[in-house]
Design an enzyme around this catalytic site. Sequence first.
Site, PDB file in Angstrom:
ATOM      1  N   CYS A 166       3.783  -3.477   2.178  1.00 51.20           N
ATOM      2  CA  CYS A 166       2.660  -2.728   1.608  1.00 51.20           C
ATOM      3  C   CYS A 166       2.523  -2.898   0.105  1.00 51.20           C
ATOM      4  O   CYS A 166       1.592  -2.350  -0.499  1.00 51.20           O
ATOM      5  CB  CYS A 166       2.808  -1.250   1.954  1.00 51.20           C
ATOM      6  SG  CYS A 166       2.916  -0.972   3.742  1.00 51.20           S
ATOM      7  N   HIS A 306       1.108   5.416  -4.779  1.00 48.14           N
ATOM      8  CA  HIS A 306       1.258   4.786  -3.465  1.00 48.14           C
ATOM      9  C   HIS A 306       0.976   5.825  -2.373  1.00 48.14           C
ATOM     10  O   HIS A 306       0.254   5.535  -1.418  1.00 48.14           O
ATOM     11  CB  HIS A 306       2.654   4.199  -3.306  1.00 48.14           C
ATOM     12  CG  HIS A 306       2.852   3.457  -2.036  1.00 48.14           C
ATOM     13  ND1 HIS A 306       2.164   2.304  -1.733  1.00 48.14           N
ATOM     14  CD2 HIS A 306       3.645   3.703  -0.960  1.00 48.14           C
ATOM     15  CE1 HIS A 306       2.528   1.864  -0.536  1.00 48.14           C
ATOM     16  NE2 HIS A 306       3.432   2.705  -0.051  1.00 48.14           N
ATOM     17  N   GLU A 317       8.086   9.580  -5.090  1.00 47.32           N
ATOM     18  CA  GLU A 317       7.273   8.905  -6.114  1.00 47.32           C
ATOM     19  C   GLU A 317       6.946   9.834  -7.280  1.00 47.32           C
ATOM     20  O   GLU A 317       7.015   9.430  -8.451  1.00 47.32           O
ATOM     21  CB  GLU A 317       5.998   8.365  -5.496  1.00 47.32           C
ATOM     22  CG  GLU A 317       5.120   7.622  -6.496  1.00 47.32           C
ATOM     23  CD  GLU A 317       3.858   7.052  -5.879  1.00 47.32           C
ATOM     24  OE1 GLU A 317       3.148   6.300  -6.584  1.00 47.32           O
ATOM     25  OE2 GLU A 317       3.566   7.358  -4.696  1.00 47.32           O
ATOM     26  N   LYS A 338      -5.399   6.831  -0.802  1.00 45.47           N
ATOM     27  CA  LYS A 338      -5.205   6.620   0.638  1.00 45.47           C
ATOM     28  C   LYS A 338      -5.692   7.816   1.444  1.00 45.47           C
ATOM     29  O   LYS A 338      -5.912   7.701   2.653  1.00 45.47           O
ATOM     30  CB  LYS A 338      -3.729   6.343   0.957  1.00 45.47           C
ATOM     31  CG  LYS A 338      -3.229   4.968   0.534  1.00 45.47           C
ATOM     32  CD  LYS A 338      -1.788   4.748   0.988  1.00 45.47           C
ATOM     33  CE  LYS A 338      -1.254   3.384   0.550  1.00 45.47           C
ATOM     34  NZ  LYS A 338      -1.008   3.313  -0.904  1.00 45.47           N
ATOM     35  N   HIS A 343      -4.342   3.658   4.890  1.00 46.28           N
ATOM     36  CA  HIS A 343      -3.339   2.751   4.326  1.00 46.28           C
ATOM     37  C   HIS A 343      -3.645   1.329   4.782  1.00 46.28           C
ATOM     38  O   HIS A 343      -3.465   0.990   5.951  1.00 46.28           O
ATOM     39  CB  HIS A 343      -1.952   3.182   4.800  1.00 46.28           C
ATOM     40  CG  HIS A 343      -0.820   2.500   4.091  1.00 46.28           C
ATOM     41  ND1 HIS A 343      -1.004   1.426   3.246  1.00 46.28           N
ATOM     42  CD2 HIS A 343       0.532   2.724   4.125  1.00 46.28           C
ATOM     43  CE1 HIS A 343       0.161   1.039   2.773  1.00 46.28           C
ATOM     44  NE2 HIS A 343       1.107   1.821   3.295  1.00 46.28           N
ATOM     45  N   PHE A 404       7.885  -1.532   2.766  1.00 45.69           N
ATOM     46  CA  PHE A 404       9.081  -1.640   3.596  1.00 45.69           C
ATOM     47  C   PHE A 404       9.916  -2.827   3.112  1.00 45.69           C
ATOM     48  O   PHE A 404       9.391  -3.893   2.787  1.00 45.69           O
ATOM     49  CB  PHE A 404       8.703  -1.871   5.055  1.00 45.69           C
ATOM     50  CG  PHE A 404       8.274  -0.637   5.807  1.00 45.69           C
ATOM     51  CD1 PHE A 404       8.205   0.600   5.196  1.00 45.69           C
ATOM     52  CD2 PHE A 404       7.942  -0.725   7.146  1.00 45.69           C
ATOM     53  CE1 PHE A 404       7.821   1.739   5.893  1.00 45.69           C
ATOM     54  CE2 PHE A 404       7.549   0.405   7.866  1.00 45.69           C
ATOM     55  CZ  PHE A 404       7.488   1.635   7.239  1.00 45.69           C
TER      56      PHE A 404
END
Length: 416
Positions: A166, A306, A317, A338, A343, A404
Amino acid sequence: MTAPASRDVVVTGLGATTPLGGDAPSTWAAALAGESGARTMDNDWSETYGIPVTFAATIKEHPSEKLSRPEMKRMDPSTQYAMIAAREAWQDAGAPEVDGERLGAVVSSGIGGIWTTLDAWDTLQERGARRVLPMTVPMLMPNSPAAYVSLELGAQAGAHALVSACASGAEAIGYGIDMIRAGRADVVVCGGTEATIHPMPIAAFAASRTLSLRNDDPQGASRPYDVDRDGFVIGEGAAVVVLESAEHAAARGARVYAKMAGVGLSSDAYHITSPDPEGKGQVAAMRRSLADADVDGAEVVHVNAHATSTKVGDLTETRSIRTVLGDDTDHVRLSATKSMTGHLLGGAGALEALFTIKAVHERLAPPTINVVTPDPELQVPLVRDEPATLPDGDIAAVNNSFGFGGHNVALTVTNA
């Protein structure tokens, strides 16, 4: 002859096709309006396969609106989206005249041509090897979007496809910045794309318990920082930007949106899917990006997070942001877009970079929607429901993208 390297890299073109709109202007307008691109899918996947999720942030405009039939047949949807965004970005930049050897393409995908891969497997099983399409490999390979963009524009300085889950789209932009700084190119077309709204990826993400299960409220399902958040909404689409050396853009009188001032990269080396709970890699990426941009915390007024709507990731975050900015965090305006787009996986970082560029250019931070009850542990001022005005003068914004595998990318954008 190799052109001299230029540290200053500017943005001269923007393109997108997303769940919010078929181009960059409509996508940005919908984001400022706080619209959601999530919707119930028009298929029987839930009944047929037992998939517990019935909604997604599907593409707003079908690629057939802008691509020819032959193009549709030889491109996986991920490449189709990338081509639409790249063509728009190129025209938005004024279709600059540039030697092909000084033009690069960097377009990434986190997963690649999954539709082509799985369709070919079905064909092989059901109809035999002779019925598998001869274009299958060029369609499924994850570098196909970068390759087709380079073919379209005659980009010969390099066609690259970085794969970092991502964070792929943001890392592609970072690589484009580095190509210009290193003197390899004067212009780079870069971004990210993804087309994974297919029953297998949705089933796999659902099995990992990372997807929201709010089937009765698709538009309210993506809710970063809300106490009741329960996972992300899978989305699809692409975003592409045209980067130029400041010297090249000035020589042709190009309109400049903003400066891509800093790139920060790191890796957690912690877990294949979970972030380091202390956020060490995120902190490192942001600090490196700000140092690269020669920007201090007082200049940072906006962060596009994110923020996927997962219980652990969102707060890790925000703690990382406060670790980096300290008391300067209090004047930051945090957006989690998002909540509207879903996403986009490998396309997410590029789309959110585009939003960050527009935010700096127009001095407007887009809203975060669906936050009914903010998590009490949220440590950064959040833009909720309505856009927030950013201050005059020299400003900086940070776009975070994490993937990931422990990939962390932070891009710093400043006014031109």
